[in-house]
Design an enzyme around this catalytic site. Structure first.
Site, PDB file in Angstrom:
ATOM      1  N   CYS A 460       0.615  -1.602  -0.206  1.00 47.08           N
ATOM      2  CA  CYS A 460      -0.152  -0.023  -0.216  1.00 47.08           C
ATOM      3  C   CYS A 460       1.055   0.915   0.104  1.00 47.08           C
ATOM      4  O   CYS A 460       0.406   2.016  -0.607  1.00 47.08           O
ATOM      5  CB  CYS A 460      -1.052   0.312   1.194  1.00 47.08           C
ATOM      6  N   ASP A 584      -8.229   5.434  -1.286  1.00 48.48           N
ATOM      7  CA  ASP A 584      -6.858   4.165  -0.874  1.00 48.48           C
ATOM      8  C   ASP A 584      -6.713   3.251  -1.677  1.00 48.48           C
ATOM      9  O   ASP A 584      -7.171   2.515  -2.504  1.00 48.48           O
ATOM     10  CB  ASP A 584      -8.478   3.854   0.107  1.00 48.48           C
ATOM     11  N   HIS A 586      -5.563   0.498  -1.098  1.00 51.19           N
ATOM     12  CA  HIS A 586      -6.013  -1.043  -0.687  1.00 51.19           C
ATOM     13  C   HIS A 586      -6.969  -1.927  -2.135  1.00 51.19           C
ATOM     14  O   HIS A 586      -6.943  -2.588  -1.571  1.00 51.19           O
ATOM     15  CB  HIS A 586      -6.555  -1.088   0.559  1.00 51.19           C
TER      16      HIS A 586
END
Length: 627
Positions: A460, A584, A586
């Site tokens: 990440c 994000d 992820h």
């Protein structure tokens, strides 16, 4: 020339927007550029004039009127054909002196007095005058406080009420069409000792386009046009809007797009009969002609690109397109001539680039020297002194690039294969009285599982770093490609931060490592902001607002075992309410914008998004001073 200036009338309705003027700009006078849109096709109908650009008058100094001829040459060199001077703006000391009609009249009489040469820029009677207000704290945005129409013939001033708009770009798209003409030719320059004179004479032969019998061809519609006629359509074409009718009739109704949503390409055709000013008849075919012209070899062939853009309202007369485009070509060739001589001694090729700038709802065109006849390619760093005054003219900050070759408008995403600017479609944060500041510029969205790399559960921070890097790439700070995981790891080893065993591993990295990579490979300095716990992220509102207002870069934040990218903040200074615009990394799905937005992979997050028990470090990349 008549079509280089908007015919502003007393009954016109004006659309204008707040201007962003950095503190480094000292001039208190500027030129407003606009496009005129008739509300109907009836000649007696009132017009709408939209201000689509502005530039500072750098020849203005403390009360002296600007050198209007120089200002006119600048406008004609860089703005699209069809975008024309419609007024001036006043700010600073001049705005303070222009607080009512009488005082506006006195200011205008000094700036636009007879003999000042303002007719080089304004050839019409009425001139729009926008008096700008004082910007808010920590802002470059100057709202329009008052608007007037100044009659340069009678010296009378009247008040007008413009419509202040924010979505002007979409409004212009609905009412205008961008034309683009791409062409090229070789310029024969005699090899003499006086290369300056030889170059000028060669350009004089080429810039007289009408003597070459040139015509314009619109391949999308098979239409060929000259100054007084056209062929290729049985329909009567009175205005640019009639092209829309052809476009609509030729398209599948389910795939139909507004003509204004596309760029309409033109081609330049040279007639084999220079004495003809009309396009060839489509009723009679002609045989191809081959000609042989012997030359001695004592000349240079210099490739000359032509890349002219015109922004025309749908109400522009169709028979005016030819003259507008040809004038644009002639003006561009004058700019090309200026830069075809490198350092006043050596012949040089040039590039023609188009840019999108703050304060503008139209493209800006630049001609840059590219490669001397007997030398290496000219680097961006060699052109800093050329770009610096342009930043002042276009009222651009002097700490970030806007006019480098890498900033040009291109048909392709510089970072092919990744979604860009996904936050644009995010729903508002919904904080009453909240101040919003977001990333300033374009970026690409990097997340798990992209580019054939399975980095789920460990990559990440790498992905957030790639998003940060893409911002510098899109803004023209670098042309280096976004690094992959292995390059990032090798950089950390080369910098002495990590042991060789990192390369090829699945080891996590954090904010400090992101800082090291950006600094080692791009020379970017980052501020590391430590937050002891997620609960204390609520106290970072002012810091985040300041960062996005002054630097505008995405922020990488790491805490616990997770990393995210912060794209913005909404903060109410009175109540302490705060939300964070989070991208994000992820996400593991396909690059489908609807899914990403609907599932919240890019969205505003409340304070409870952060783990109260974890500490966080924010890597806040700073701007690299440079143009």
């Amino acid at each position: 020339m008549a079509h280089r200036c908007i015919e502003v009338r007393r009954k016109d309705q004006f659309y204008i927007y707040a201007l962003q003027i950095p503190p480094s700009i000292s001039s208190d006078v500027g030129v407003l550029l606009g496009v005129s849109f008739a509300t109907t096709f009836m000649p007696e109908a009132a017009d709408e004039v939209a201000v689509v650009g502005c530039c500072a008058c750098l020849t203005y100094h403390d009360g002296r009127q600007p050198e209007w001829q120089e200002e006119a040459e600048f406008v004609k060199a860089h703005y699209p054909a069809g975008v024309c001077p419609c007024g001036i703006f006043l700010r600073g000391k001049l705005a303070a002196k222009a607080q009512d009609q009488h005082k506006v009249k006195e200011v205008c009489k000094r700036l636009l007095r007879t003999g000042s040469g303002y007719q080089f820029l304004f050839s019409t009677e009425y001139i729009l005058v926008a008096v700008l207000g004082t910007p808010e704290e920590d802002s470059m945005e100057h709202p329009v406080a008052h608007c007037y129409l100044y009659n340069s013939v009678t010296n009378k001033v009247s008040t007008v009420s413009p419509i202040i708009v924010t979505g002007l770009s979409q409004w212009c798209e609905d009412k205008s069409v961008i034309f683009r003409l791409l062409a090229s030719f070789y310029l024969e320059v005699p090899a003499t000792d006086n290369v300056t004179v030889a170059l000028k004479e060669s350009f004089m032969k080429e810039t007289d386009l009408r003597s070459h019998g040139v015509t314009l061809y619109i391949p999308s519609f098979g239409i060929t046009m000259s100054s007084n006629s056209y062929i290729g359509s049985d329909r009567m074409l009175r205005t640019v809007a009639d092209l829309w009718e052809l476009h609509r009739d030729s398209m599948d109704k389910e795939k139909l797009k507004p003509l204004s949503a596309e760029v309409l390409n033109l081609e330049l055709l040279y007639s084999t009969n220079p004495n003809s000013s009309s396009p060839p008849s489509d009723k009679h075919s002609t045989a191809p002609i081959a000609s042989y012209q012997p030359h001695d070899l004592t000349h240079h062939n210099i490739p000359v690109p032509i890349d002219v853009v015109a922004m025309l309202s749908l109400t522009t007369p169709f028979n005016a397109i030819y003259d507008i485009i040809l004038e644009g070509i002639s003006l561009q060739l004058k700019q090309i001539e200026k830069f075809t001589l490198w350092k006043e001694t050596e012949l040089c090729t040039v590039n023609v680039d188009h840019f999108v700038l703050p304060n503008h709802h139209c493209p800006i065109t630049m001609v840059y020297p590219c490669k001397p006849h007997n030398g290496a390619m000219i680097k961006d760093s060699d052109l800093v002194d050329l770009r610096r005054p342009l930043h002042n003219n276009f009222m651009l900050p002097n700490n970030r690039p806007y006019l480098r070759h890498a900033n040009r408008i291109t048909a392709k995403n510089k970072d092919t294969g990744h979604l860009m600017n996904v936050h644009i479609g995010v729903k508002p944060p919904g904080i009453d009285g909240g101040t919003i500041a977001t990333v300033n510029g374009s970026y690409s969205y990097y997340h798990y599982m992209q580019d054939g790399m399975d980095d789920k559960s460990w990559g990440c921070a790498y992905r957030s770093l790639q998003t940060l890097w893409s911002w510098y790439l899109h803004q023209g700070y670098t042309t280096k490609p976004v690094p992959n995981h292995r390059v990032i790891q090798q950089t950390l080893v080369d910098s002495g931060d990590k042991p060789p065993s990192l390369v090829g591993s699945k080891q996590w990295i954090g904010s400090f490592e992101v800082n090291v990579v950006l600094n080692h490979l791009l020379g970017v300095t980052s501020k590391i902001l430590h937050v002891p716990s997620g609960a204390e992220m609520g106290s970072q509102g002012r810091q985040l607002l300041l960062h996005f207002r002054t630097h505008g870069t995405p922020i990488m934040i790491g805490g616990g075992v997770l990393a995210h990218t912060i794209l913005g903040v909404c903060y109410n200074n009175q109540t302490g309410d705060i939300k964070f615009l989070i991208l994000d990394p992820h996400y593991t799905g396909k690059d489908e914008l609807t899914t990403i937005l609907n599932k919240g992979w890019c969205s505003w997050k409340k304070l409870d998004f952060w783990d109260k028990e974890a500490h966080y470090n924010m890597c806040m990349p700073q701007l690299i001073d440079g143009i």
